[in-house]
Design a protein around this motif. Structure first.
Motif, PDB file in Angstrom:
ATOM      1  N   GLN A 111      -2.336   5.800  -2.610  1.00  0.00           N
ATOM      2  CA  GLN A 111      -1.316   5.263  -3.506  1.00  0.00           C
ATOM      3  C   GLN A 111      -0.975   6.198  -4.662  1.00  0.00           C
ATOM      4  O   GLN A 111       0.090   6.084  -5.253  1.00  0.00           O
ATOM      5  CB  GLN A 111      -1.752   3.905  -4.044  1.00  0.00           C
ATOM      6  CG  GLN A 111      -1.820   2.869  -2.933  1.00  0.00           C
ATOM      7  CD  GLN A 111      -1.716   1.462  -3.475  1.00  0.00           C
ATOM      8  OE1 GLN A 111      -2.702   0.757  -3.568  1.00  0.00           O
ATOM      9  NE2 GLN A 111      -0.526   1.073  -3.855  1.00  0.00           N
ATOM     10  N   ARG A 126       3.140   4.320  -1.759  1.00  0.00           N
ATOM     11  CA  ARG A 126       2.841   5.208  -2.878  1.00  0.00           C
ATOM     12  C   ARG A 126       3.337   4.574  -4.178  1.00  0.00           C
ATOM     13  O   ARG A 126       4.424   4.009  -4.224  1.00  0.00           O
ATOM     14  CB  ARG A 126       3.549   6.537  -2.646  1.00  0.00           C
ATOM     15  CG  ARG A 126       3.007   7.597  -3.547  1.00  0.00           C
ATOM     16  CD  ARG A 126       3.929   8.745  -3.767  1.00  0.00           C
ATOM     17  NE  ARG A 126       3.622   9.283  -5.075  1.00  0.00           N
ATOM     18  CZ  ARG A 126       4.243  10.298  -5.607  1.00  0.00           C
ATOM     19  NH1 ARG A 126       5.217  10.879  -4.961  1.00  0.00           N
ATOM     20  NH2 ARG A 126       3.901  10.731  -6.782  1.00  0.00           N
ATOM     21  N   ARG A 156      -7.589   3.869  -0.705  1.00  0.00           N
ATOM     22  CA  ARG A 156      -6.398   3.258  -1.299  1.00  0.00           C
ATOM     23  C   ARG A 156      -5.947   4.034  -2.543  1.00  0.00           C
ATOM     24  O   ARG A 156      -4.768   4.267  -2.754  1.00  0.00           O
ATOM     25  CB  ARG A 156      -6.749   1.820  -1.670  1.00  0.00           C
ATOM     26  CG  ARG A 156      -5.648   1.108  -2.338  1.00  0.00           C
ATOM     27  CD  ARG A 156      -5.539  -0.239  -1.716  1.00  0.00           C
ATOM     28  NE  ARG A 156      -5.232  -1.207  -2.723  1.00  0.00           N
ATOM     29  CZ  ARG A 156      -5.740  -2.423  -2.771  1.00  0.00           C
ATOM     30  NH1 ARG A 156      -6.618  -2.814  -1.884  1.00  0.00           N
ATOM     31  NH2 ARG A 156      -5.367  -3.245  -3.697  1.00  0.00           N
ATOM     32  N   LEU A 166       0.791  -1.218   0.000  1.00  0.00           N
ATOM     33  CA  LEU A 166       0.000   0.000   0.000  1.00  0.00           C
ATOM     34  C   LEU A 166       0.828   1.275   0.000  1.00  0.00           C
ATOM     35  O   LEU A 166       0.338   2.344   0.327  1.00  0.00           O
ATOM     36  CB  LEU A 166      -0.977  -0.018   1.176  1.00  0.00           C
ATOM     37  CG  LEU A 166      -2.065  -1.083   1.056  1.00  0.00           C
ATOM     38  CD1 LEU A 166      -3.018  -1.019   2.221  1.00  0.00           C
ATOM     39  CD2 LEU A 166      -2.827  -0.942  -0.242  1.00  0.00           C
TER      40      LEU A 166
END
Ligand SMILES: O=C(O)CCC(=O)C(=O)O
Ligand SMILES: [Fe+2]
Length: 259
Positions: free
Chosen positions: A85, A5, A81, A3
């Motif tokens: 991300q 970047r 998410r 999870l």
């Protein structure tokens, strides 16, 4: 997928720096879970349109902003998410449109409405499809844009009237495989119309994320749909596709009329 970047520059497709395609953004198990939630809702949640049906989550999008409704936890999980991300959204994604397309259905070339922050993220589920990006003339004003109450850009219809002369040759087509995330922003958001042909067969010749063509072949084989040379250059859509268009409406209306 971890999870952290994502290095988005690794996922840019085509010559526009603002079109990003991330394969396998979610796992098959996560896709299954999302589909379960999507089809678990009451029939009243679905709104039937002429060539697709949709669920609107997050509230009603008006010209002046969003009349908010909290997203359900199963959508917050995925929108958080996407935010974490990609780091492309200045605040939490607060609106999700779920579109369902039968194999001969699509969405007319359009530009998303002005109420949205100009980054769109689209998660694809269940079945592959080709999305086309077509440049539109900058001189053509889109000032008539409005969002319909269910959050569908009304330009869906208007934009299809773009005259042929306005269209240049630099079209982009992207193959959207199940579990992938497509992001478009900046130039791809403002200078291009995006649409999906309402045809059961989509050409693959103009697809710019060529590496997905191999995956498509494997996907077809794993589902034992008939192969054959004639099919290599096109996608025969055989099953329903579902997509989640996740966006941010920056202006949230707080002064709701009280009853
Ligand atoms: O289903 C898609 O991939 C496109 C959806 C879309 O363009 C929209 O919801 O505005
Ligand atoms: Fe759109």
């Amino acid at each position: 997928m971890d999870l952290g970047r994502l290095a988005l520059e690794d996922y840019v497709v085509g010559s526009l720096p603002t079109l990003v395609y991330i394969p396998n953004f979610i796992t098959e198990a996560e896709q299954f879970e999302l589909l379960h939630h999507i089809y678990e809702v009451s029939a009243a949640r679905w709104k039937n349109l002429k060539n697709r049906r949709l669920q609107n989550w997050g509230g009603v999008v008006h010209e002046k902003g969003l009349l908010p409704q909290e997203l359900p936890p199963w959508l917050i999980k995925i929108t958080q998410r996407i935010c974490e991300q990609t780091l492309l959204f200045p605040s939490a994604i607060n609106h999700v449109l779920i579109n369902e397309y039968f194999p001969d259905q699509g969405i007319m070339p359009h530009q998303d409405g002005p109420a949205y922050f100009p980054v769109a993220s689209i998660l694809s589920l269940q079945s592959p499809v080709v999305i086309d990006f077509t440049p539109h003339s900058r001189s053509r004003p889109f000032s008539e844009e409005r969002s319909t109450p269910e959050g569908v850009p009304s330009t869906s219809e208007q934009a299809s009237e773009v005259e042929k002369d306005d269209l240049k040759d630099d079209q982009y087509s992207i193959l959207l495989m199940p579990c992938s995330l497509l992001i478009f922003k900046d130039q791809a958001y403002s200078d291009y119309l995006h649409g999906i042909q309402d045809s059961a067969v989509h050409g693959l010749d103009k697809v710019i994320n060529k590496s997905e063509l191999t995956k498509l072949k494997e996907w077809k084989e794993s589902r034992s749909t008939t192969g054959g040379k004639s099919e290599e250059r096109c996608l025969n859509r055989t099953s329903t596709r579902v997509s989640l268009t996740c966006r941010l409406v920056p202006k949230v209306l707080k002064n709701l009329v009280r009853f």
